[in-house]
Write a protein that holds these residues in place. Structure first.
Motif, PDB file in Angstrom:
ATOM      1  N   ALA A  57     -10.917 -16.292  51.932  1.00  0.00           N
ATOM      2  CA  ALA A  57      -9.526 -16.022  51.558  1.00  0.00           C
ATOM      3  C   ALA A  57      -8.969 -17.062  50.583  1.00  0.00           C
ATOM      4  CB  ALA A  57      -8.648 -15.933  52.803  1.00  0.00           C
ATOM      5  N   ALA A  58      -9.244 -18.336  50.812  1.00  0.00           N
ATOM      6  CA  ALA A  58      -8.711 -19.383  49.932  1.00  0.00           C
ATOM      7  C   ALA A  58      -9.291 -19.258  48.527  1.00  0.00           C
ATOM      8  CB  ALA A  58      -9.001 -20.760  50.509  1.00  0.00           C
ATOM      9  N   GLN A  59     -10.587 -18.980  48.443  1.00  0.00           N
ATOM     10  CA  GLN A  59     -11.231 -18.829  47.135  1.00  0.00           C
ATOM     11  C   GLN A  59     -10.707 -17.581  46.420  1.00  0.00           C
ATOM     12  OE1 GLN A  59     -12.989 -21.223  45.778  1.00  0.00           O
ATOM     13  NE2 GLN A  59     -13.071 -22.438  47.652  1.00  0.00           N
ATOM     14  N   TYR A  60     -10.552 -16.489  47.170  1.00  0.00           N
ATOM     15  CA  TYR A  60     -10.015 -15.265  46.571  1.00  0.00           C
ATOM     16  C   TYR A  60      -8.595 -15.497  46.064  1.00  0.00           C
ATOM     17  CZ  TYR A  60      -7.826 -10.837  45.752  1.00  0.00           C
ATOM     18  OH  TYR A  60      -7.115  -9.827  45.155  1.00  0.00           O
ATOM     19  N   ASN A  61      -7.757 -16.134  46.875  1.00  0.00           N
ATOM     20  CA  ASN A  61      -6.373 -16.380  46.469  1.00  0.00           C
ATOM     21  C   ASN A  61      -6.304 -17.223  45.201  1.00  0.00           C
ATOM     22  OD1 ASN A  61      -5.257 -14.836  48.517  1.00  0.00           O
ATOM     23  ND2 ASN A  61      -5.101 -16.574  49.923  1.00  0.00           N
ATOM     24  N   ALA A  62      -7.144 -18.230  45.104  1.00  0.00           N
ATOM     25  CA  ALA A  62      -7.163 -19.067  43.904  1.00  0.00           C
ATOM     26  C   ALA A  62      -7.629 -18.252  42.697  1.00  0.00           C
ATOM     27  CB  ALA A  62      -8.081 -20.272  44.125  1.00  0.00           C
ATOM     28  N   PHE A  63      -8.697 -17.481  42.872  1.00  0.00           N
ATOM     29  CA  PHE A  63      -9.197 -16.631  41.797  1.00  0.00           C
ATOM     30  C   PHE A  63      -8.112 -15.645  41.365  1.00  0.00           C
ATOM     31  CE2 PHE A  63     -11.357 -12.876  40.153  1.00  0.00           C
ATOM     32  CZ  PHE A  63     -12.252 -13.421  39.242  1.00  0.00           C
ATOM     33  N   SER A  64      -7.464 -15.036  42.341  1.00  0.00           N
ATOM     34  CA  SER A  64      -6.430 -14.038  42.067  1.00  0.00           C
ATOM     35  C   SER A  64      -5.259 -14.628  41.286  1.00  0.00           C
ATOM     36  CB  SER A  64      -5.935 -13.438  43.382  1.00  0.00           C
ATOM     37  OG  SER A  64      -4.942 -12.468  43.141  1.00  0.00           O
ATOM     38  N   LYS A  65      -4.853 -15.834  41.633  1.00  0.00           N
ATOM     39  CA  LYS A  65      -3.736 -16.471  40.930  1.00  0.00           C
ATOM     40  C   LYS A  65      -4.089 -16.722  39.468  1.00  0.00           C
ATOM     41  CE  LYS A  65      -1.731 -18.548  45.027  1.00  0.00           C
ATOM     42  NZ  LYS A  65      -1.575 -19.760  45.830  1.00  0.00           N
ATOM     43  N   ILE A  66      -5.307 -17.176  39.231  1.00  0.00           N
ATOM     44  CA  ILE A  66      -5.740 -17.410  37.849  1.00  0.00           C
ATOM     45  C   ILE A  66      -5.751 -16.097  37.072  1.00  0.00           C
ATOM     46  CG2 ILE A  66      -7.707 -18.047  36.387  1.00  0.00           C
ATOM     47  CD1 ILE A  66      -8.347 -20.207  38.522  1.00  0.00           C
ATOM     48  N   VAL A  67      -6.373 -15.078  37.654  1.00  0.00           N
ATOM     49  CA  VAL A  67      -6.484 -13.793  36.958  1.00  0.00           C
ATOM     50  C   VAL A  67      -5.096 -13.190  36.720  1.00  0.00           C
ATOM     51  CG1 VAL A  67      -7.384 -11.436  37.100  1.00  0.00           C
ATOM     52  CG2 VAL A  67      -8.825 -13.363  37.760  1.00  0.00           C
ATOM     53  N   GLN A  68      -4.214 -13.313  37.689  1.00  0.00           N
ATOM     54  CA  GLN A  68      -2.853 -12.788  37.510  1.00  0.00           C
ATOM     55  C   GLN A  68      -2.168 -13.461  36.331  1.00  0.00           C
ATOM     56  OE1 GLN A  68      -1.449 -10.123  39.136  1.00  0.00           O
ATOM     57  NE2 GLN A  68       0.100 -10.359  37.568  1.00  0.00           N
ATOM     58  N   HIS A  69      -2.309 -14.769  36.223  1.00  0.00           N
ATOM     59  CA  HIS A  69      -1.698 -15.500  35.114  1.00  0.00           C
ATOM     60  C   HIS A  69      -2.372 -15.188  33.783  1.00  0.00           C
ATOM     61  CE1 HIS A  69       1.254 -18.148  36.992  1.00  0.00           C
ATOM     62  NE2 HIS A  69       0.421 -18.279  38.004  1.00  0.00           N
ATOM     63  N   GLU A  70      -3.687 -15.080  33.798  1.00  0.00           N
ATOM     64  CA  GLU A  70      -4.441 -14.913  32.557  1.00  0.00           C
ATOM     65  C   GLU A  70      -4.358 -13.501  31.986  1.00  0.00           C
ATOM     66  OE1 GLU A  70      -6.047 -17.302  30.756  1.00  0.00           O
ATOM     67  OE2 GLU A  70      -5.294 -18.794  32.166  1.00  0.00           O
ATOM     68  N   SER A  71      -4.464 -12.481  32.855  1.00  0.00           N
ATOM     69  CA  SER A  71      -4.595 -11.109  32.343  1.00  0.00           C
ATOM     70  C   SER A  71      -3.764 -10.076  33.090  1.00  0.00           C
ATOM     71  CB  SER A  71      -6.055 -10.675  32.419  1.00  0.00           C
ATOM     72  OG  SER A  71      -6.455 -10.574  33.786  1.00  0.00           O
ATOM     73  N   GLY A  72      -3.118 -10.468  34.182  1.00  0.00           N
ATOM     74  CA  GLY A  72      -2.411  -9.481  34.991  1.00  0.00           C
ATOM     75  C   GLY A  72      -3.351  -8.452  35.584  1.00  0.00           C
ATOM     76  N   TRP A  73      -4.603  -8.833  35.774  1.00  0.00           N
ATOM     77  CA  TRP A  73      -5.654  -7.960  36.324  1.00  0.00           C
ATOM     78  C   TRP A  73      -5.978  -6.785  35.396  1.00  0.00           C
ATOM     79  CZ3 TRP A  73      -8.910  -9.167  40.168  1.00  0.00           C
ATOM     80  CH2 TRP A  73      -8.557 -10.226  41.015  1.00  0.00           C
ATOM     81  N   ASP A  74      -5.765  -6.964  34.111  1.00  0.00           N
ATOM     82  CA  ASP A  74      -6.097  -5.940  33.110  1.00  0.00           C
ATOM     83  C   ASP A  74      -7.452  -6.289  32.507  1.00  0.00           C
ATOM     84  OD1 ASP A  74      -6.326  -4.211  30.958  1.00  0.00           O
ATOM     85  OD2 ASP A  74      -4.458  -4.832  30.006  1.00  0.00           O
ATOM     86  N   ILE A  75      -8.466  -5.470  32.796  1.00  0.00           N
ATOM     87  CA  ILE A  75      -9.806  -5.809  32.301  1.00  0.00           C
ATOM     88  C   ILE A  75      -9.912  -5.701  30.793  1.00  0.00           C
ATOM     89  CG2 ILE A  75     -10.883  -5.129  34.483  1.00  0.00           C
ATOM     90  CD1 ILE A  75     -12.197  -2.819  32.990  1.00  0.00           C
ATOM     91  N   ASP A  76      -8.959  -5.036  30.154  1.00  0.00           N
ATOM     92  CA  ASP A  76      -8.954  -4.902  28.696  1.00  0.00           C
ATOM     93  C   ASP A  76      -8.056  -5.930  28.016  1.00  0.00           C
ATOM     94  OD1 ASP A  76     -10.556  -2.511  28.800  1.00  0.00           O
ATOM     95  OD2 ASP A  76      -8.769  -1.394  29.343  1.00  0.00           O
ATOM     96  N   ALA A  77      -7.462  -6.832  28.772  1.00  0.00           N
ATOM     97  CA  ALA A  77      -6.506  -7.786  28.201  1.00  0.00           C
ATOM     98  C   ALA A  77      -7.166  -8.594  27.090  1.00  0.00           C
ATOM     99  CB  ALA A  77      -5.987  -8.719  29.288  1.00  0.00           C
TER     100      ALA A  77
END
Length: 138
Positions: A57-77
């Motif tokens: 969970a901690a690793q996922y949350n950290a990964f998720s925060k980065i991805v949210q900031h970087e791309s908003g979870w858009d694989i085409d960003a």
């Protein structure tokens, strides 16, 4: 031919012409839109894939925060100024080809590459997130 017959014939032609123009215009508008439907995953699908790939969970949350900031979870960003691409904003984007040839359209490939990058450079997604918080990038 009488004028009334010509009007009856001309009116359906005008209607059909109007429909054809509207259809052509809609087709042009659709082809000009971003091809999100053609990509491999919606943001919620990409998040579900990442959760399966990162059970801690901690690793996922950290990964998720980065991805949210970087791309908003858009694989085409795509970053218009740097050209960074995808969920984790790889620069250049084609670096992700080391994780799979489908790196442009496959969330799992992008996540795999991102995890490998975070582990090799920062030790883990938590390490990458700590760096991101201190620097605003990773």
């Amino acid at each position: 031919m009488s004028v009334s017959i010509l009007r009856r014939i001309a009116t359906p032609k005008k209607a059909l012409t109007g429909i054809a123009v509207a259809a052509a215009t809609a087709g042009m508008a659709l082809s000009a839109a971003p091809a999100h439907a053609a990509s491999g995953a919606s943001p919620s699908q990409a998040q579900a894939i990442a959760k399966k790939m990162i059970p801690d969970a901690a690793q996922y949350n950290a990964f998720s925060k980065i991805v949210q900031h970087e791309s908003g979870w858009d694989i085409d960003a795509t970053n218009p100024s740097s050209g960074a691409y995808g969920l984790v904003q790889a620069l250049p984007g084609n670096k992700m080809a080391t994780a799979g040839s489908d790196w442009k359209t496959n969330a799992q490939t992008q996540i795999k590459w991102g995890l490998d990058y975070m582990k090799s450079r920062y030790g883990s997604p938590v390490g990458a997130w700590n760096f991101w918080q201190a620097n605003g990038w990773y």
